[in-house]
Motif scaffolding. Structure first.
Motif, PDB file in Angstrom:
ATOM      1  N   LEU A   1       4.450   3.688  -7.947  1.00 33.56           N
ATOM      2  CA  LEU A   1       4.042   3.100  -9.299  1.00 33.56           C
ATOM      3  C   LEU A   1       3.104   3.481  -9.924  1.00 33.56           C
ATOM      4  O   LEU A   1       2.981   3.733 -11.125  1.00 33.56           O
ATOM      5  CB  LEU A   1       3.531   1.407  -8.922  1.00 33.56           C
ATOM      6  CG  LEU A   1       4.642   0.553  -8.014  1.00 33.56           C
ATOM      7  CD1 LEU A   1       4.048  -0.536  -7.761  1.00 33.56           C
ATOM      8  CD2 LEU A   1       5.888   0.389  -9.275  1.00 33.56           C
ATOM      9  N   GLN A   2       2.017   4.010  -9.073  1.00 31.55           N
ATOM     10  CA  GLN A   2       0.976   4.755  -9.938  1.00 31.55           C
ATOM     11  C   GLN A   2       1.128   6.079 -10.630  1.00 31.55           C
ATOM     12  O   GLN A   2       0.734   6.707 -11.552  1.00 31.55           O
ATOM     13  CB  GLN A   2      -0.271   4.900  -8.765  1.00 31.55           C
ATOM     14  CG  GLN A   2      -1.198   3.805  -8.508  1.00 31.55           C
ATOM     15  CD  GLN A   2      -2.021   3.820  -7.200  1.00 31.55           C
ATOM     16  OE1 GLN A   2      -1.982   4.793  -6.605  1.00 31.55           O
ATOM     17  NE2 GLN A   2      -2.765   2.793  -6.972  1.00 31.55           N
ATOM     18  N   ARG A   3       2.160   6.877  -9.838  1.00 34.43           N
ATOM     19  CA  ARG A   3       2.785   8.076 -10.742  1.00 34.43           C
ATOM     20  C   ARG A   3       3.327   7.866 -12.050  1.00 34.43           C
ATOM     21  O   ARG A   3       3.150   8.762 -12.931  1.00 34.43           O
ATOM     22  CB  ARG A   3       3.668   8.384  -9.600  1.00 34.43           C
ATOM     23  CG  ARG A   3       4.420   9.627 -10.072  1.00 34.43           C
ATOM     24  CD  ARG A   3       5.530  10.368  -9.261  1.00 34.43           C
ATOM     25  NE  ARG A   3       6.789   9.397  -9.007  1.00 34.43           N
ATOM     26  CZ  ARG A   3       7.289   9.142  -7.963  1.00 34.43           C
ATOM     27  NH1 ARG A   3       7.587   9.921  -6.999  1.00 34.43           N
ATOM     28  NH2 ARG A   3       8.654   8.334  -8.142  1.00 34.43           N
TER      29      ARG A   3
ATOM     30  N   LYS B   1      -0.738  -5.567  -7.319  1.00 32.51           N
ATOM     31  CA  LYS B   1      -1.940  -6.294  -6.672  1.00 32.51           C
ATOM     32  C   LYS B   1      -1.472  -7.367  -6.041  1.00 32.51           C
ATOM     33  O   LYS B   1      -0.691  -7.976  -6.204  1.00 32.51           O
ATOM     34  CB  LYS B   1      -3.016  -6.299  -7.542  1.00 32.51           C
ATOM     35  CG  LYS B   1      -4.206  -7.241  -6.959  1.00 32.51           C
ATOM     36  CD  LYS B   1      -5.347  -7.416  -8.128  1.00 32.51           C
ATOM     37  CE  LYS B   1      -5.833  -8.729  -7.867  1.00 32.51           C
ATOM     38  NZ  LYS B   1      -6.639  -9.148  -8.958  1.00 32.51           N
TER      39      LYS B   1
ATOM     40  N   CYS C   1       3.065  -1.085 -15.759  1.00 37.43           N
ATOM     41  CA  CYS C   1       4.256  -2.070 -15.259  1.00 37.43           C
ATOM     42  C   CYS C   1       4.382  -3.425 -16.338  1.00 37.43           C
ATOM     43  O   CYS C   1       5.418  -3.829 -16.399  1.00 37.43           O
ATOM     44  CB  CYS C   1       4.034  -2.371 -13.902  1.00 37.43           C
ATOM     45  SG  CYS C   1       4.328  -1.179 -12.823  1.00 37.43           S
TER      46      CYS C   1
ATOM     47  N   HIS D   1       0.838  -1.155  -0.214  1.00 35.82           N
ATOM     48  CA  HIS D   1      -0.103  -0.124   0.077  1.00 35.82           C
ATOM     49  C   HIS D   1       0.794   1.378  -0.030  1.00 35.82           C
ATOM     50  O   HIS D   1       0.408   2.338  -0.616  1.00 35.82           O
ATOM     51  CB  HIS D   1      -0.891  -0.095   1.248  1.00 35.82           C
ATOM     52  CG  HIS D   1      -1.840   1.108   1.171  1.00 35.82           C
ATOM     53  ND1 HIS D   1      -2.762   1.203   0.425  1.00 35.82           N
ATOM     54  CD2 HIS D   1      -1.894   2.189   2.033  1.00 35.82           C
ATOM     55  CE1 HIS D   1      -3.588   2.465   0.722  1.00 35.82           C
ATOM     56  NE2 HIS D   1      -2.779   3.130   1.493  1.00 35.82           N
TER      57      HIS D   1
ATOM     58  N   GLY E   1      -0.850  -1.967 -15.307  1.00 34.01           N
ATOM     59  CA  GLY E   1      -1.068  -0.972 -15.888  1.00 34.01           C
ATOM     60  C   GLY E   1       0.329  -0.655 -16.472  1.00 34.01           C
ATOM     61  O   GLY E   1       0.739  -1.828 -17.282  1.00 34.01           O
TER      62      GLY E   1
ATOM     63  N   ARG F   1       2.683   1.612  -3.737  1.00 32.44           N
ATOM     64  CA  ARG F   1       1.654   1.693  -4.721  1.00 32.44           C
ATOM     65  C   ARG F   1       1.760   3.213  -5.494  1.00 32.44           C
ATOM     66  O   ARG F   1       1.852   3.321  -6.482  1.00 32.44           O
ATOM     67  CB  ARG F   1       0.079   1.337  -4.493  1.00 32.44           C
ATOM     68  CG  ARG F   1       0.036  -0.157  -4.286  1.00 32.44           C
ATOM     69  CD  ARG F   1      -1.376  -0.492  -3.929  1.00 32.44           C
ATOM     70  NE  ARG F   1      -2.129  -0.287  -5.136  1.00 32.44           N
ATOM     71  CZ  ARG F   1      -3.612  -0.134  -4.974  1.00 32.44           C
ATOM     72  NH1 ARG F   1      -4.006  -0.065  -4.019  1.00 32.44           N
ATOM     73  NH2 ARG F   1      -4.216   0.021  -6.262  1.00 32.44           N
ATOM     74  N   PRO F   2       1.489   4.366  -4.562  1.00 30.72           N
ATOM     75  CA  PRO F   2       1.671   5.719  -5.225  1.00 30.72           C
ATOM     76  C   PRO F   2       2.902   5.741  -6.120  1.00 30.72           C
ATOM     77  O   PRO F   2       2.670   6.714  -7.050  1.00 30.72           O
ATOM     78  CB  PRO F   2       1.614   6.651  -3.980  1.00 30.72           C
ATOM     79  CG  PRO F   2       1.207   5.647  -2.734  1.00 30.72           C
ATOM     80  CD  PRO F   2       1.698   4.142  -3.071  1.00 30.72           C
TER      81      PRO F   2
ATOM     82  N   GLY G   1       1.518   2.672 -13.513  1.00 31.12           N
ATOM     83  CA  GLY G   1       1.499   1.290 -12.976  1.00 31.12           C
ATOM     84  C   GLY G   1       0.902   0.987 -11.617  1.00 31.12           C
ATOM     85  O   GLY G   1       0.344   2.059 -11.029  1.00 31.12           O
ATOM     86  N   ASP G   2       0.948  -0.301 -11.295  1.00 32.88           N
ATOM     87  CA  ASP G   2       0.153  -0.617  -9.881  1.00 32.88           C
ATOM     88  C   ASP G   2       0.822  -2.038  -9.807  1.00 32.88           C
ATOM     89  O   ASP G   2       1.177  -2.741 -10.493  1.00 32.88           O
ATOM     90  CB  ASP G   2      -1.550  -0.545  -9.991  1.00 32.88           C
ATOM     91  CG  ASP G   2      -1.879  -0.150  -8.720  1.00 32.88           C
ATOM     92  OD1 ASP G   2      -1.146  -0.309  -7.784  1.00 32.88           O
ATOM     93  OD2 ASP G   2      -3.302   0.059  -8.791  1.00 32.88           O
TER      94      ASP G   2
END
Length: 77
Positions: A21-23, A29, A46, A15, A44, A18-19, A26-27
């Motif tokens: 990667l999301q930047r 799980k 990634c 958790h 995403g 994640r930010p 990507g993400d």
């Protein structure tokens, strides 16, 4: 009972990661924890990224190995 504590720690760390990667679009799980291995699904941007191995091994795996006793590796499924 031990596995649920490990899973909780793993999910908390993912958790926090994640930010970052999301930047970049990507993400990650969480899928499962089994025999010392954390299985994740990279999503995403990634998927197919040339830096995926580095992100997974030098980033996510390194943090989990350091922070969570019992983890021996991380695999992308």
């Amino acid at each position: 009972m031990e596995d649920t504590m490990i899973e909780k720690q793993v999910k908390e760390i993912l958790h926090k990661v994640r930010p970052y990667l999301q930047r970049d679009g990507g993400d990650v799980k969480y899928v499962r924890y089994e025999d010392g291995i954390v299985y994740v699904e990279m999503m995403g941007a990634c998927v197919g990224c040339s830096a995926l191995d580095s992100t997974l091994k030098d980033g996510i795996e390194a943090i989990l190995l350091e922070e969570v006793p019992g983890i021996i590796g991380v695999e992308n499924i």
